[in-house]
Design an enzyme around this catalytic site. Structure first.
Site, short mmCIF file in Angstrom:
data_model
loop_
_atom_site.label_atom_id
_atom_site.label_comp_id
_atom_site.label_asym_id
_atom_site.label_seq_id
_atom_site.Cartn_x
_atom_site.Cartn_y
_atom_site.Cartn_z
CD GLU A 10 21.79 -11.00 44.41
OE1 GLU A 10 22.11 -11.23 45.57
OE2 GLU A 10 21.00 -11.72 43.76
CG HIS A 15 3.65 -15.95 47.14
ND1 HIS A 15 4.19 -16.41 45.97
CD2 HIS A 15 4.29 -14.77 47.42
CE1 HIS A 15 5.11 -15.56 45.55
NE2 HIS A 15 5.18 -14.56 46.41
CB CYS A 39 11.97 -13.17 49.84
SG CYS A 39 12.89 -12.12 48.69
N GLY A 83 13.72 -6.23 45.39
CA GLY A 83 12.84 -5.07 45.53
C GLY A 83 11.45 -5.26 44.95
CD GLU A 84 6.16 -4.83 44.73
OE1 GLU A 84 6.34 -6.05 44.80
OE2 GLU A 84 5.47 -4.30 43.83
CB CYS A 109 16.89 -12.76 43.13
SG CYS A 109 17.63 -11.77 41.86
CB SER A 150 4.26 -12.42 44.07
OG SER A 150 5.36 -12.34 43.20
CB SER A 198 7.58 -10.11 39.32
OG SER A 198 7.11 -10.80 40.46
CB CYS A 235 8.02 -12.30 51.21
SG CYS A 235 7.05 -11.14 50.22
CB CYS A 287 12.35 -5.97 49.36
SG CYS A 287 10.61 -5.96 48.89
N1 SAH Z 1 9.08 -8.13 44.71
C1 SAH Z 1 8.55 -8.71 43.54
C2 SAH Z 1 9.60 -9.09 42.54
C3 SAH Z 1 10.86 -9.72 43.03
S1 SAH Z 1 10.74 -11.35 43.68
C4 SAH Z 1 7.69 -9.90 43.89
O1 SAH Z 1 7.74 -10.37 45.02
O2 SAH Z 1 6.92 -10.30 43.02
C5 SAH Z 1 10.36 -12.33 42.23
C6 SAH Z 1 9.71 -13.66 42.57
O3 SAH Z 1 10.67 -14.52 43.22
C7 SAH Z 1 8.53 -13.52 43.50
O4 SAH Z 1 7.43 -14.28 43.04
C8 SAH Z 1 9.09 -14.10 44.79
O5 SAH Z 1 8.08 -14.60 45.61
C9 SAH Z 1 10.04 -15.16 44.31
N2 SAH Z 1 11.04 -15.58 45.31
C10 SAH Z 1 11.65 -14.85 46.25
N3 SAH Z 1 12.53 -15.61 46.97
C11 SAH Z 1 12.45 -16.85 46.45
C12 SAH Z 1 13.10 -18.09 46.76
N4 SAH Z 1 14.02 -18.20 47.71
N5 SAH Z 1 12.77 -19.18 46.00
C13 SAH Z 1 11.86 -19.10 45.00
N6 SAH Z 1 11.23 -17.95 44.68
C14 SAH Z 1 11.51 -16.85 45.40
FE1 SF4 Z 2 10.22 -8.12 48.36
FE2 SF4 Z 2 9.43 -9.72 46.37
FE3 SF4 Z 2 11.20 -10.58 48.19
FE4 SF4 Z 2 8.66 -10.21 48.89
S1 SF4 Z 2 9.44 -11.69 47.41
S2 SF4 Z 2 10.46 -9.54 50.07
S3 SF4 Z 2 8.13 -8.43 47.66
S4 SF4 Z 2 11.52 -8.95 46.72
#
Ligand code: SAH
Ligand code: SF4
Length: 346
Positions: A92, A215, A122, A160-161, A332, A213, A190, A119, A115
């Site tokens: 996306e 958390h 996510c 993705g990371e 996302c 990130s 990020s 997490c 990814c």
């Molecule tokens: N993998 C990287 C970048 C992509 S995620 C990372 O984790 O930083 C980008 C951000 O969106 C991260 O801070 C992640 O924790 C957050 N995120 C993921 N799923 C989410 C959700 N359902 N609601 C709010 N934030 C979310």
């Molecule tokens: Fe991957 Fe970022 Fe989602 Fe964690 S929050 S699973 S690192 S995309």
């Protein structure tokens, strides 16, 4: 046919020279393809005719197909793109119009299909990693995004990371920088903050801003929320963030997904402020956006407000990300997941 943007800017310059053009023609191709969103080399009339023909014979401008599009009432547009080689994957990208008149949009891009970090809150990590995206597949997201309107910022916060696919991302950003004039301060990457990778990246003259990130201020909870970094001390992640600031002169943003009843207590806010005390950083709070089949909850608005107040009273700079286009666009990773059948209740 080969994807044009599988060539780095330098390789494209050489290719142009070898095919009767000049090195600077590579820059023209990037600008025409990315800022004007052209689909065909024939339309690039500022290039010599022979070079256009040579390019068209060897390369394709596009390297993926749009397979779905969701447009929210505020104009936020989420595209689901499919890439076929070497294996078919979907990712996306999201075009987020500015609320300020005259400002370009922010584009959110993905770096991996799936990814591996996992997490638990996510959607992107639910089914693990399919594969890394190639640099031209990252560029394609910018090309498609730029067709929707001018882009003035990019956030690498899609699926993705990014630090696990940094080489492809760096090449893609090089291509895009000239194509749509995105300077280093206009691009935010990020990451969950692998300390060794962060330190190496900080020394490679990165042309982007960093968001980590975090958390949770508590080790056992962060270990659960960011499984691929379980056992890596939070202090090491923060020290790598400090190193980034020292090396690049650019402040780090710490992202914190607020999960209702999980990490949104006032005690969490106090301990977070304690962890970040003395550091020049911004905290970006992201209220959790619920995903079907994932057992976390959105935080209560008054809790979000109280969390901010604790941080601010402790001298921290905290912002809250406002949900945009939530109604249709979703967080996302959700669109990709729903199309793959993984979204069991959706
Ligand atoms: N993998 C990287 C970048 C992509 S995620 C990372 O984790 O930083 C980008 C951000 O969106 C991260 O801070 C992640 O924790 C957050 N995120 C993921 N799923 C989410 C959700 N359902 N609601 C709010 N934030 C979310
Ligand atoms: Fe991957 Fe970022 Fe989602 Fe964690 S929050 S699973 S690192 S995309």
């Amino acid at each position: 046919m080969k994807a044009l943007f599988s060539l780095s800017p330098r390789a494209l310059a050489s290719w142009c020279e070898e095919h009767g053009g000049r090195a600077f023609h590579g820059g023209i191709v990037r600008r025409e393809a990315l800022s004007r969103g052209l689909e065909r080399f024939e339309e690039m009339t500022s290039l010599p005719r022979r070079l256009r023909a040579a390019l068209a014979a060897e390369f394709s401008l596009s390297s993926g197909d749009e397979v779905d599009r969701r447009v929210a009432p505020d104009g936020t547009t989420k595209l689901l793109l499919a890439f076929e080689e070497p294996t078919r994957v979907t990712v996306e990208c999201v075009f987020i119009p500015s609320t300020r008149p005259g400002r370009g949009a922010t584009l959110c891009v993905s770096t991996q299909a799936g990814c591996p970090v996992g997490c638990p809150f996510c959607a992107s990590g639910l089914e693990g990693l399919e594969r890394n995206l190639a640099s031209h597949e990252i560029v394609e997201q910018f090309r498609r995004g730029a067709q929707l309107g001018p882009i003035s910022r990019a956030v690498v916060m899609g699926i993705g990371e990014p630090l696990l696919n940094l080489e492809a991302l760096t090449t893609a950003l090089e291509t895009v920088r000239e194509g749509i004039e995105l300077g280093a301060r206009k691009v935010t990457v990020s990451s969950v903050g692998f300390p060794g990778r962060l330190r190496r990246a900080a020394r490679s003259k990165p042309r982007f801003q960093l968001a980590i990130s975090l958390h949770s201020p508590d080790q056992d909870q962060r270990d659960r929320l960011v499984p691929a970094l379980a056992g890596v001390p939070i202090e090491e992640v923060l020290a790598a963030g400090d190193d980034w600031f020292t090396q690049t002169g650019r402040e780090v943003t710490y992202e914190y997904v607020l999960l209702g009843g999980e990490n949104d207590s006032l005690g969490h806010a106090e301990r977070l402020a304690e962890r970040l005390r003395g550091r020049r950083a911004t905290i970006n709070l992201i209220p959790y956006n619920p995903t079907p089949s994932i057992p976390f909850e959105r935080p209560r608005p008054e809790r979000v407000q109280a969390f901010v107040e604790v941080l601010t009273a402790a001298g921290q700079v905290a912002t809250v990300r406002r949900p945009r286009g939530l109604e249709q666009a979703a967080a996302c990773g959700q669109l990709r997941l729903s199309r793959s059948g993984g979204d069991r209740e959706g």
